[in-house]
Write a protein that holds these residues in place. Sequence first.
Motif, short mmCIF file in Angstrom:
data_model
loop_
_atom_site.label_atom_id
_atom_site.label_comp_id
_atom_site.label_asym_id
_atom_site.label_seq_id
_atom_site.Cartn_x
_atom_site.Cartn_y
_atom_site.Cartn_z
N MET A 17 -9.24 70.82 10.95
CA MET A 17 -8.27 69.98 10.97
C MET A 17 -8.13 69.38 12.52
O MET A 17 -8.02 68.31 12.56
CB MET A 17 -6.61 70.96 10.93
N ALA A 18 -8.25 70.26 13.47
CA ALA A 18 -8.34 69.85 14.91
C ALA A 18 -9.32 68.85 15.13
O ALA A 18 -9.37 67.78 15.71
CB ALA A 18 -8.53 70.91 15.85
N ALA A 19 -10.59 69.17 14.56
CA ALA A 19 -11.83 68.11 14.75
C ALA A 19 -11.50 66.86 13.98
O ALA A 19 -12.02 65.82 14.47
CB ALA A 19 -13.17 68.81 14.33
N CYS A 20 -10.84 66.91 12.81
CA CYS A 20 -10.71 65.63 12.10
C CYS A 20 -9.55 64.81 12.60
O CYS A 20 -9.66 63.53 12.89
CB CYS A 20 -10.17 66.01 10.56
N ASN A 21 -8.66 65.42 13.45
CA ASN A 21 -7.53 64.73 14.28
C ASN A 21 -8.22 64.14 15.43
O ASN A 21 -7.75 62.82 15.60
CB ASN A 21 -6.48 65.77 14.50
N ALA A 47 -7.87 66.36 7.47
CA ALA A 47 -6.86 67.26 8.27
C ALA A 47 -5.59 67.59 7.67
O ALA A 47 -5.06 68.57 7.78
CB ALA A 47 -6.52 66.19 9.45
N ASP A 48 -4.93 66.62 6.56
CA ASP A 48 -3.90 66.93 5.93
C ASP A 48 -3.97 68.14 5.07
O ASP A 48 -3.28 68.97 4.89
CB ASP A 48 -3.36 65.75 5.07
N ILE A 49 -5.27 68.05 4.09
CA ILE A 49 -5.69 69.23 3.20
C ILE A 49 -5.55 70.58 4.05
O ILE A 49 -5.18 71.64 3.66
CB ILE A 49 -6.38 68.81 2.11
N CYS A 50 -6.42 70.58 5.03
CA CYS A 50 -6.55 71.75 5.89
C CYS A 50 -5.51 72.33 6.31
O CYS A 50 -5.13 73.47 6.45
CB CYS A 50 -7.72 71.32 6.95
N LEU A 67 -6.75 75.49 -4.28
CA LEU A 67 -6.52 74.67 -2.87
C LEU A 67 -7.91 74.77 -2.41
O LEU A 67 -8.34 73.97 -1.73
CB LEU A 67 -5.51 75.37 -2.26
N ALA A 68 -8.61 75.91 -2.36
CA ALA A 68 -9.87 75.98 -1.82
C ALA A 68 -10.70 75.25 -2.47
O ALA A 68 -11.52 74.60 -1.83
CB ALA A 68 -10.31 77.51 -1.95
N LYS A 69 -10.95 75.04 -3.77
CA LYS A 69 -11.74 74.04 -4.47
C LYS A 69 -11.43 72.81 -3.89
O LYS A 69 -12.27 71.89 -3.59
CB LYS A 69 -11.57 74.31 -5.80
N VAL A 70 -10.08 72.37 -3.85
CA VAL A 70 -9.87 70.70 -3.53
C VAL A 70 -10.42 70.60 -1.96
O VAL A 70 -10.96 69.62 -1.78
CB VAL A 70 -8.59 70.52 -3.68
N CYS A 71 -9.97 71.57 -1.27
CA CYS A 71 -10.33 71.58 0.21
C CYS A 71 -11.49 71.43 0.35
O CYS A 71 -12.10 70.57 1.35
CB CYS A 71 -9.66 72.59 1.15
N GLU A 73 -14.16 70.17 -1.28
CA GLU A 73 -14.37 68.90 -1.70
C GLU A 73 -14.27 67.85 -0.90
O GLU A 73 -15.06 66.73 -0.38
CB GLU A 73 -13.86 68.53 -3.09
N ILE A 74 -13.01 67.90 -0.45
CA ILE A 74 -12.46 66.87 0.70
C ILE A 74 -13.08 67.04 2.10
O ILE A 74 -13.76 66.22 2.67
CB ILE A 74 -10.91 66.93 0.96
N CYS A 75 -13.35 68.28 2.55
CA CYS A 75 -14.19 68.59 3.61
C CYS A 75 -15.69 68.20 3.69
O CYS A 75 -16.00 67.54 4.49
CB CYS A 75 -14.08 70.03 3.90
N GLU A 76 -16.29 68.19 2.49
CA GLU A 76 -17.69 67.92 2.17
C GLU A 76 -17.83 66.27 2.20
O GLU A 76 -18.48 65.82 2.89
CB GLU A 76 -17.92 68.50 0.75
#
Length: 108
Positions: A17-21, A47-50, A67-71, A73-76
């Motif tokens: 989240m911090a890195a994305c922000n 950042a939002d999902i994390c 939530l881990a699955k969705v997170c 996918e978005i992080c990837e």
Amino acid sequence: MSKHENQSLISALHDCMAACNHCYDSCLKEDDVKMMAECIRLDRECADICGFFEQALLRDTPFKAELAKVCAEICEACGKECEKHDHDHCQECAKACFNCAKECRKVA
């Protein structure tokens, strides 16, 4: 699950989240902001999902796996976009995203 059992995941979520922000803010300052549009959009999504997932874990959510699955996918997706750009902030963000995706997949 206790906070202790989730600590590596919580840390990865927080770091991502911090890195994305940081990446989001830095991309907005680049000369060619239009070229960075997809990176900026995915930084926000990630950042939002994390942030949400971190808070949900601290509340002991019953939807941890979902939530881990969705997170993951978005992080990837964010990591793949960020790694396309040579900026240091994008490269650091990609590393944080890929690490977070890895931690999420452990519980997905």
